[in-house]
Design an enzyme around this catalytic site. Sequence first.
Site, PDB file in Angstrom:
ATOM      1  N   ARG A 165      21.758  20.310  23.013  1.00 31.83           N
ATOM      2  CA  ARG A 165      21.925  21.728  23.346  1.00 31.83           C
ATOM      3  C   ARG A 165      21.335  22.113  24.699  1.00 31.83           C
ATOM      4  NH1 ARG A 165      22.510  20.954  18.501  1.00 31.83           N
ATOM      5  NH2 ARG A 165      20.839  19.494  18.876  1.00 31.83           N
ATOM      6  N   THR A 166      20.097  21.728  24.940  1.00 28.90           N
ATOM      7  CA  THR A 166      19.426  22.231  26.146  1.00 28.90           C
ATOM      8  C   THR A 166      20.119  21.688  27.393  1.00 28.90           C
ATOM      9  OG1 THR A 166      17.408  22.207  24.839  1.00 28.90           O
ATOM     10  CG2 THR A 166      17.166  22.587  27.196  1.00 28.90           C
ATOM     11  N   LYS A 208      11.080   1.837  38.962  1.00 26.75           N
ATOM     12  CA  LYS A 208      10.375   1.023  39.975  1.00 26.75           C
ATOM     13  C   LYS A 208       8.938   1.484  40.137  1.00 26.75           C
ATOM     14  CE  LYS A 208      14.594   1.129  42.665  1.00 26.75           C
ATOM     15  NZ  LYS A 208      15.092   1.768  43.873  1.00 26.75           N
ATOM     16  N   ARG A 218      12.812  18.018  30.994  1.00 27.98           N
ATOM     17  CA  ARG A 218      12.295  17.803  29.632  1.00 27.98           C
ATOM     18  C   ARG A 218      11.526  16.501  29.652  1.00 27.98           C
ATOM     19  NH1 ARG A 218      15.452  18.106  23.945  1.00 27.98           N
ATOM     20  NH2 ARG A 218      15.093  20.308  24.400  1.00 27.98           N
ATOM     21  N   HIS A 273       8.781  25.312  24.549  1.00 30.74           N
ATOM     22  CA  HIS A 273      10.212  25.199  24.849  1.00 30.74           C
ATOM     23  C   HIS A 273      10.705  26.605  25.208  1.00 30.74           C
ATOM     24  CE1 HIS A 273      14.270  23.954  24.934  1.00 30.74           C
ATOM     25  NE2 HIS A 273      14.370  23.327  23.770  1.00 30.74           N
TER      26      HIS A 273
END
Length: 314
Positions: A59-60, A88, A109, A140
């Site tokens: 969803r996000t 790396k 996120r 959130h």
Amino acid sequence: MSEIINLKGRNLVEPNDFTLQELDSIFDLADKILADPASYQEVGKGKLLATLFYEPSTRTRFSFEAAMLRLGGQLIGFDNPDFSSVSKGESLVDTIRTVACYADLGVIRHPREGTAKLVSKGLSNFEMPIINAGDGGHEHPTQTLTDLMTIRHEKGTCNNLTIGLCGDLLFGRTVHSLIKALKRYEGNKFVLISPKELKLPDSVKDLLDDDDYIETDNLDDVIDDLDILYMTRVQRERFVNEEEYLRLKDYFVLDNKKLQNARDDMLILHPLPRNEEIAEEVDVDPRAKYFTQARYGMFVRMALIMKLLGLENA
Ligand code: CP
């Protein structure tokens, strides 16, 4: 015409980074977009959104990407950091600083709590605003915008509500952010429904006055009092002990039988994804609004992007 509230260049790291007036200005713009999306399909032309997902999302990520594309903007990003120079050994902050050389707005996120704050500090000499799309079990804030917009639409107000939060209140970051946000509105009461192992952390509970909330492990005892029932998934990925997760995951299952005692106008919300905590038979109940909620999430993110990029007058 009312004055436009300018949020250009601001970050969104925690739900209370914006005042209630600033939040209202985002919701008002989201309502205008919802009513007439075609009028906004070119306002983001020439702008680039970077989505940096170090943890899975449906969803996000998709709602941010859909939001930017529906505004006429474009996207760069990853949902698997192994394909970036993180593999790396590049630091997170250097990665984001590099992205800030190319993009106009960043969404991150990350599984580690506090990452968005760390990144926002690392970007202090860069122009790109950053949005927290979830940091571990912490916050959130754009889910909170989604939840508040849903409540505003479906209840007509975010004041004087009795909100039941049910399930994993310990690790559920959407719950932490939503409580902090709803506490700022008038007259709200919280019913915290969880097994004792998954109670709301003291760091969030301490923000509430003693008569603002009750705690229980029995949904049946309280369901008839609720204006909103906010169900949550038990967050498997945050458990150290798999057996403990398996023991607790189906502690609450909302089904038609349990809903018999709920009010006719009680909203059933869920940030999704769902596991077993809401039976599929509930989806056709008119009180079930979790997919409507997911849809509102795209419109409120369109408004947020416009605000942070200063596109409202464009
Ligand atoms: N509600 C929510 O954050 O869903 P995703 O994890 O799919 O983004």
